[in-house]
Design a protein around this motif. Sequence first.
Motif, PDB file in Angstrom:
ATOM      1  N   ASP A   5     -26.580  29.470  42.862  1.00  0.00           N
ATOM      2  CA  ASP A   5     -25.125  29.556  42.980  1.00  0.00           C
ATOM      3  C   ASP A   5     -24.809  30.336  44.244  1.00  0.00           C
TER       4      ASP A   5
ATOM      5  N   GLU B 254     -26.359  24.648  56.955  1.00  0.00           N
ATOM      6  CA  GLU B 254     -25.104  23.975  56.593  1.00  0.00           C
ATOM      7  C   GLU B 254     -23.850  24.755  56.968  1.00  0.00           C
TER       8      GLU B 254
ATOM      9  N   TYR C 164     -13.386  24.388  47.592  1.00  0.00           N
ATOM     10  CA  TYR C 164     -14.077  23.280  46.939  1.00  0.00           C
ATOM     11  C   TYR C 164     -15.430  23.735  46.417  1.00  0.00           C
ATOM     12  N   ARG C 165     -15.972  22.916  45.528  1.00  0.00           N
ATOM     13  CA  ARG C 165     -17.285  23.162  44.933  1.00  0.00           C
ATOM     14  C   ARG C 165     -18.116  21.897  45.094  1.00  0.00           C
ATOM     15  N   GLU C 166     -19.397  22.065  45.404  1.00  0.00           N
ATOM     16  CA  GLU C 166     -20.253  20.902  45.614  1.00  0.00           C
ATOM     17  C   GLU C 166     -21.655  21.172  45.070  1.00  0.00           C
ATOM     18  N   SER C 167     -22.250  20.136  44.481  1.00  0.00           N
ATOM     19  CA  SER C 167     -23.622  20.220  43.967  1.00  0.00           C
ATOM     20  C   SER C 167     -24.541  19.390  44.859  1.00  0.00           C
ATOM     21  N   VAL C 168     -25.620  20.023  45.319  1.00  0.00           N
ATOM     22  CA  VAL C 168     -26.553  19.323  46.208  1.00  0.00           C
ATOM     23  C   VAL C 168     -27.992  19.678  45.822  1.00  0.00           C
TER      24      VAL C 168
ATOM     25  N   GLU D  92     -25.508  24.919  43.745  1.00  0.00           N
ATOM     26  CA  GLU D  92     -24.056  24.848  43.515  1.00  0.00           C
ATOM     27  C   GLU D  92     -23.405  25.732  44.565  1.00  0.00           C
TER      28      GLU D  92
END
Length: 233
Positions: free
Chosen positions: A41, A16, A52-56, A64
């Motif tokens: 994390d 990614e 930004y923060r993203e959960s996948v 996270e």
Amino acid sequence: MRLSAIEAAKKFIQTEFPDCLGAILSGSVAIGKETATSDLDIVVFQKEVNAYRESVMKYDWMIEVFVYDLESYKPFFDSDVKRARPTLPRMLAEGMVIMQHPELEKVVQYAKETMLGGPPKWDEKTIEFHQYFLSDLIDDFIGSEHINESICIATTLLDKLHEFILRTNQHWVGSSKWVYREMEHFNPYLTKEIFQAFHNYFQTGEKSGIIKIAESALEPFGGKRFEGFQLGK
């Protein structure tokens, strides 16, 4: 069988964020306190990106990801230091580097120095403010005869007591499980005493242990405070 935490984190970054300016795996898995519900994390540094923060979900792991560039992380970092809850500084200082980069090395070194330095020192007025409200909580706890209300007061008292002890000793504070972790890091013996007192209260309803410890924390500053306290006059 799913990938290990480190394998999954490295694969996630390689897939990614292949051109990132470094990445760190943080949280429980990075410090050997992984549980069955732990997630990954991951802090990632990119070129010129808004934070930004993203959960996948990837590789059967909850991930996270916290993404910054070399400028956008600074307001979050500084805010954490100011409130003495070093979430981002700790992630950077104590995490596991999973993608190296010269720029990341500088950030990590800065985070380590910040963690060693501790939070800003409380001045006398700030101590008095917290001394007064901790005193009020102790009295509320002593006087409460409603078990459910007493439980609510006790949980607040634990949080405020840990904050008062740690901040008056210029030590970082925490929230949730980090209340215990920060206390233990500061003084394992005192922490054991405090949590034993709260265990006893929740199991038996006996308040005296908590009251004794809380009042002892105030003694170096003159004890419980009420008369003469002013705010906004």
